[in-house]
Design an enzyme around this catalytic site. Sequence first.
Site, short mmCIF file in Angstrom:
data_model
loop_
_atom_site.label_atom_id
_atom_site.label_comp_id
_atom_site.label_asym_id
_atom_site.label_seq_id
_atom_site.Cartn_x
_atom_site.Cartn_y
_atom_site.Cartn_z
CG HIS A 212 -0.26 0.32 2.51
ND1 HIS A 212 0.37 -0.66 3.22
CD2 HIS A 212 -0.07 1.47 3.19
CE1 HIS A 212 0.91 -0.13 4.30
NE2 HIS A 212 0.66 1.17 4.32
C1 UD1 Z 1 -1.85 5.93 5.38
C2 UD1 Z 1 -0.53 6.49 5.87
C3 UD1 Z 1 0.56 5.41 5.79
C4 UD1 Z 1 0.12 4.15 6.52
C5 UD1 Z 1 -1.25 3.70 6.03
C6 UD1 Z 1 -1.75 2.56 6.86
C7 UD1 Z 1 -0.23 8.87 5.44
C8 UD1 Z 1 0.45 9.89 4.59
N1 UD1 Z 1 -0.09 7.61 5.05
O1 UD1 Z 1 -1.66 5.59 4.01
O2 UD1 Z 1 1.73 5.90 6.40
O3 UD1 Z 1 1.06 3.15 6.27
O4 UD1 Z 1 -2.20 4.79 6.14
O5 UD1 Z 1 -2.68 1.79 6.20
O6 UD1 Z 1 -0.84 9.22 6.44
N2 UD1 Z 1 -9.06 4.70 1.21
C9 UD1 Z 1 -10.32 4.14 1.18
N3 UD1 Z 1 -10.90 3.84 2.37
C10 UD1 Z 1 -10.33 4.08 3.57
C11 UD1 Z 1 -9.06 4.67 3.58
C12 UD1 Z 1 -8.43 4.97 2.39
O7 UD1 Z 1 -10.88 3.89 0.12
O8 UD1 Z 1 -10.93 3.76 4.61
C13 UD1 Z 1 -8.38 4.97 -0.09
C14 UD1 Z 1 -8.72 6.34 -0.67
O9 UD1 Z 1 -8.79 6.21 -2.05
C15 UD1 Z 1 -7.49 7.15 -0.28
C16 UD1 Z 1 -6.37 6.12 -0.34
O10 UD1 Z 1 -6.98 4.91 0.10
O11 UD1 Z 1 -7.25 8.23 -1.16
C17 UD1 Z 1 -5.18 6.45 0.54
O12 UD1 Z 1 -5.60 6.69 1.89
P1 UD1 Z 1 -4.73 7.63 2.86
O13 UD1 Z 1 -5.29 7.58 4.21
O14 UD1 Z 1 -4.54 8.96 2.23
O15 UD1 Z 1 -3.30 6.97 2.86
P2 UD1 Z 1 -2.89 5.44 3.03
O16 UD1 Z 1 -2.31 4.99 1.73
O17 UD1 Z 1 -3.99 4.67 3.62
N1 UDP Z 2 -3.48 -5.41 9.03
C1 UDP Z 2 -4.75 -5.93 9.25
N2 UDP Z 2 -5.47 -6.35 8.17
C2 UDP Z 2 -4.99 -6.27 6.90
C3 UDP Z 2 -3.70 -5.74 6.69
C4 UDP Z 2 -2.97 -5.31 7.79
O1 UDP Z 2 -5.20 -6.02 10.39
O2 UDP Z 2 -5.70 -6.66 5.96
C5 UDP Z 2 -2.72 -4.94 10.21
C6 UDP Z 2 -1.35 -5.55 10.35
O3 UDP Z 2 -1.43 -6.79 11.00
C7 UDP Z 2 -0.63 -4.49 11.17
C8 UDP Z 2 -1.23 -3.20 10.67
O4 UDP Z 2 -2.46 -3.56 10.03
O5 UDP Z 2 -0.93 -4.61 12.54
C9 UDP Z 2 -0.31 -2.56 9.70
O6 UDP Z 2 -0.97 -1.51 9.07
P1 UDP Z 2 -0.59 -1.01 7.61
O7 UDP Z 2 0.19 -2.04 6.90
O8 UDP Z 2 -1.86 -0.54 7.00
O9 UDP Z 2 0.27 0.29 7.91
P2 UDP Z 2 1.80 0.54 8.27
O10 UDP Z 2 2.17 -0.32 9.42
O11 UDP Z 2 2.59 0.27 7.03
O12 UDP Z 2 1.84 1.99 8.59
#
Ligand code: UD1
Ligand code: UDP
Length: 362
Positions: A212
Site C-alpha cells: 500500500h
Molecule cells: C496511510 C498512511 C501510511 C500508513 C497507512 C496505513 C499517510 C500519509 N499515510 O496511508 O503511512 O502506512 O495509512 O494503512 O498518512 N481509502 C479508502 N478507504 C479508507 C481509507 C483509504 O478507500 O478507509 C483509499 C482512498 O482512495 C485514499 C487512499 O486509500 O485516497 C489512501 O488513503 P490515505 O489515508 O490517504 O493513505 P494510506 O495509503 O492509507
Molecule cells: N493489518 C490488518 N489487516 C490487513 C492488513 C494489515 O489487520 O488486511 C494490520 C497488520 O497486521 C498491522 C497493521 O495492520 O498490525 C499494519 O498496518 P498497515 O500495513 O496498514 O500500515 P503501516 O504499518 O505500514 O503503517
Amino acid sequence: MKLVTIVGARPQFIKASPFSAEFRKHNQEILVHTGQHYDENMSEVFFDELSIPRPDYNLGVGSGSHGQQTAKMLEGIENILLDEKPDGLLAYGDTNSTLAGALAASKLHIPVYHVEAGLRSYNKIMPEEQNRVLTDHISDLLLCPTETAVSNLRKEGVIDGVVNTGDIMYDAVLNNISISEHKYSGGKWVDEIRGDNGSISETDKYYLATIHRAENTDDPSKLSIIFEAFASFDKPVILPLHPRTKKLIKSIEINTKNVIIIEPVGYLLMLYLTSNAYMVITDSGGLQKEAYFLKTPCTTLRDQTEWVETLGNEWNVLSRINANEIRSAIRRELTCLSYPQPKTFGDGNASIKICNAILNGG
Ligand code: UD1
Ligand code: UDP
C-alpha cells in the site's frame, strides 16, 4: 491526568488497543478519530475486535491530498483541544493524523507525546518520513520502540524526553495471538480466504502479501512488476488488498495469476495468517515487525526499512522492485529459522512504560 489521543489510520487503532486499556485504569483519555481511514474493514473492525473504546470525536476528514487532509485535521483537532483543555496529546506513528495532532497541540503549548518516535528511513520523499521527523522535533516526550530509535534522535540533537519503552505493537501481538489462534485454527481461517480469483485449502502453504505504500502504488509500472513476480511464485499469494492499491489496480491491466485477492481483514485473522505463512511479503511497517515477532520470515518490497533490527539473520530481507530480485529474495534459504531472536523490541510491556513516562513527565 487528562489526555487527548489521536488515531486515524489502521495501524494506529492497533497501537491504541493496549495503551488505552492501560492508561484508562487511572486516568481520563479523550479519543479523537480523524476519519483518515473510514471503510468498515479499515476502521470499525478493529474497534470491535480489540475492544478499543469508542472515539469521543470523529472528525470524518476522509481522503484527500496531503495538504487538504492534514489541514482539515489540524483545524478539527485544534477546536477539540481548545474545548477539552487536556494536560497532553498523544499521537502514534507517522501518518498525516500523527503530524496534525502534534502540530495542533504544539501551537497551543500542550505537551506532545509521540509513540514510535525516532524511526528513520532517511528517505525524505516518503510522506511517513516527513511526518515522523516533523513530529519528533515538536514532541516533548519521545517514546521510542528500540535503542536504534534513541540513537537516531541523539544524532539529531534530540536527547531530553527520550525514553526507550519497547514496541507497543509487540504488546498487541502478545495480547491477541492466542485469541487469534483459538478463533481461526483447525481450518476455520480457510472460509475467510475466498477471493474472486481463487481460494485455498487448509493444508496449502502460502505467501501472505500486503502492498500500500505510496512508493509502490504511485507508479503503476512498479505494481505490475510486483504482480509479475507473484505470478511465478511456487505457492499461492494471499493478498488482503488495501483500498489505495485496489483503486490503482482497477485503473491498469494487471496479471493476478497465483494471487488470491481478498478484502482487508481484521487484526485477529491477520495475526493468524502471518503466523502460519511460509513468508510475508510486504511494504508495511507494522507487518514487518509482526512477521518478526511471530517468527515468520519476511521480504520487504522497499529500498530501506526503519525496522533495521528485523534484518538480522535475514529474518527480513529488502528487495527492490525488480521481478528477479523479488524472486531470489523469496527463494532464499530460511536459515533464520534456526537462530534465536534478540529482544530488541522490549518485553511486551511498552504500554505500561509509556503510561509511566507520561505520568512521571519522562
Ligand atoms: C496511510 C498512511 C501510511 C500508513 C497507512 C496505513 C499517510 C500519509 N499515510 O496511508 O503511512 O502506512 O495509512 O494503512 O498518512 N481509502 C479508502 N478507504 C479508507 C481509507 C483509504 O478507500 O478507509 C483509499 C482512498 O482512495 C485514499 C487512499 O486509500 O485516497 C489512501 O488513503 P490515505 O489515508 O490517504 O493513505 P494510506 O495509503 O492509507
Ligand atoms: N493489518 C490488518 N489487516 C490487513 C492488513 C494489515 O489487520 O488486511 C494490520 C497488520 O497486521 C498491522 C497493521 O495492520 O498490525 C499494519 O498496518 P498497515 O500495513 O496498514 O500500515 P503501516 O504499518 O505500514 O503503517
